[in-house]
Design a protein around this motif. Sequence first.
Motif, PDB file in Angstrom:
ATOM      1  N   TYR A 125       1.357   2.790   7.240  1.00  0.00           N
ATOM      2  CA  TYR A 125       1.870   2.774   5.874  1.00  0.00           C
ATOM      3  C   TYR A 125       2.368   4.140   5.420  1.00  0.00           C
ATOM      4  O   TYR A 125       3.185   4.244   4.500  1.00  0.00           O
ATOM      5  CB  TYR A 125       0.802   2.256   4.896  1.00  0.00           C
ATOM      6  CG  TYR A 125      -0.163   3.301   4.407  1.00  0.00           C
ATOM      7  CD1 TYR A 125       0.025   3.936   3.184  1.00  0.00           C
ATOM      8  CD2 TYR A 125      -1.268   3.666   5.173  1.00  0.00           C
ATOM      9  CE1 TYR A 125      -0.861   4.894   2.737  1.00  0.00           C
ATOM     10  CE2 TYR A 125      -2.154   4.613   4.735  1.00  0.00           C
ATOM     11  CZ  TYR A 125      -1.953   5.225   3.521  1.00  0.00           C
ATOM     12  OH  TYR A 125      -2.824   6.185   3.075  1.00  0.00           O
ATOM     13  N   THR A 141       0.888   3.944  -3.122  1.00  0.00           N
ATOM     14  CA  THR A 141       0.548   5.334  -2.810  1.00  0.00           C
ATOM     15  C   THR A 141       1.690   6.270  -3.177  1.00  0.00           C
ATOM     16  O   THR A 141       1.463   7.370  -3.701  1.00  0.00           O
ATOM     17  CB  THR A 141       0.212   5.464  -1.321  1.00  0.00           C
ATOM     18  OG1 THR A 141      -0.784   4.504  -0.964  1.00  0.00           O
ATOM     19  CG2 THR A 141      -0.309   6.856  -1.013  1.00  0.00           C
ATOM     20  N   TRP A 201      -2.991   0.266   8.026  1.00  0.00           N
ATOM     21  CA  TRP A 201      -3.549   1.590   7.736  1.00  0.00           C
ATOM     22  C   TRP A 201      -2.850   2.680   8.545  1.00  0.00           C
ATOM     23  O   TRP A 201      -2.596   3.774   8.039  1.00  0.00           O
ATOM     24  CB  TRP A 201      -5.047   1.599   8.042  1.00  0.00           C
ATOM     25  CG  TRP A 201      -5.689   2.931   7.797  1.00  0.00           C
ATOM     26  CD1 TRP A 201      -6.154   3.426   6.619  1.00  0.00           C
ATOM     27  CD2 TRP A 201      -5.922   3.950   8.780  1.00  0.00           C
ATOM     28  NE1 TRP A 201      -6.668   4.685   6.802  1.00  0.00           N
ATOM     29  CE2 TRP A 201      -6.542   5.036   8.119  1.00  0.00           C
ATOM     30  CE3 TRP A 201      -5.676   4.049  10.153  1.00  0.00           C
ATOM     31  CZ2 TRP A 201      -6.917   6.200   8.780  1.00  0.00           C
ATOM     32  CZ3 TRP A 201      -6.041   5.212  10.818  1.00  0.00           C
ATOM     33  CH2 TRP A 201      -6.652   6.269  10.139  1.00  0.00           C
ATOM     34  N   LEU A 204       0.828  -1.207   0.000  1.00  0.00           N
ATOM     35  CA  LEU A 204       0.000   0.000   0.000  1.00  0.00           C
ATOM     36  C   LEU A 204       0.862   1.256   0.000  1.00  0.00           C
ATOM     37  O   LEU A 204       0.561   2.231  -0.708  1.00  0.00           O
ATOM     38  CB  LEU A 204      -0.909  -0.019   1.223  1.00  0.00           C
ATOM     39  CG  LEU A 204      -1.904   1.139   1.376  1.00  0.00           C
ATOM     40  CD1 LEU A 204      -2.843   1.191   0.183  1.00  0.00           C
ATOM     41  CD2 LEU A 204      -2.688   1.001   2.674  1.00  0.00           C
TER      42      LEU A 204
END
Length: 310
Positions: free
Chosen positions: A188, A107, A185, A103
């Motif tokens: 990251y 991103t 979450w 992730l």
Amino acid sequence: MTLQQTSAPAIPRSGRRHDRQRFWQEVAMIAPAVLLLATFLITPFLLSFWTAMTNQPLVPRPTPVRFVGLLNFQRVFTDPLFWTSLWNVTRFTVWVLPVQCGLAFLTALLLHQKLPMRNLLRGMFFLPAITSMVVVCVIWGTLFQYPSGPLNQIVGFLSAGAIQPIDWLGDPNWAMFSIVLLSAWQAYGFQMIIYLAGLQGIPEELYDAARIDGASALRRFWHVTMPGLRPTHVFVLVITTIQAFKLYTQVAILTQGGPKESTETVVHYMVRAGFEEQKLGYASAVSVILFVIVLLIALLQRKLLRRFDV
């Protein structure tokens, strides 16, 4: 040619004095860092190792502290709960690494593009990483509420009621997965910043040369971006592994090691032994074992990644 002609010229005394001054300047520059490492890392570890070989309690007692050798280590290795906690934290690490690092990487690739309000988006994505884990656990604990929490309502809506409400934190099959989602979450954003720094460190001339050679976007990514991020990948994987093995706050707030010891971790096991059971020597033995395990995994991980040229 004579021996005097072939011998090396003598170093002037002023040059040797300059070298000595430079040496002591370098020593003075690194001395604060060495002092801090010795004070807050090396010395506590040596003290923990010594405490692990005693029956030292958390609160002083009338009975004297005795030297017990490796008895605490033997007790740790023969306790099934320790092996359960080690398996749980290993399982957590294996799950969280691809989720969190993947992730963060995706991103970072997105935010590296020339997007409008790019800096604002970077700050928004980084916000969970600077939010207290306690606050994050409270928020996600509300999302995980059973049976009518927001997450269950979303699952029920998307499945048109086909999936029954899930006890995210009360079901042994889902509890660790829920901790993985929460942890990935929250953290990251830190890895995302590291990947952004790595992407910005790749020279733009390499991309220009690849475009001139007719390389597609996929080939530029595979042959320019990925090789340029090899040191970044190694660093991110190592620090994420170390942080994963230190899992504690999420477990202490949300599950307390349950249900049925499915989220018990080594650090939670160590804290419970040291503070609740007041076995400081035993807890110190667990901390030394955890330190050695994390060190060996980090070294092995680094060696494997270098072997595969990552």
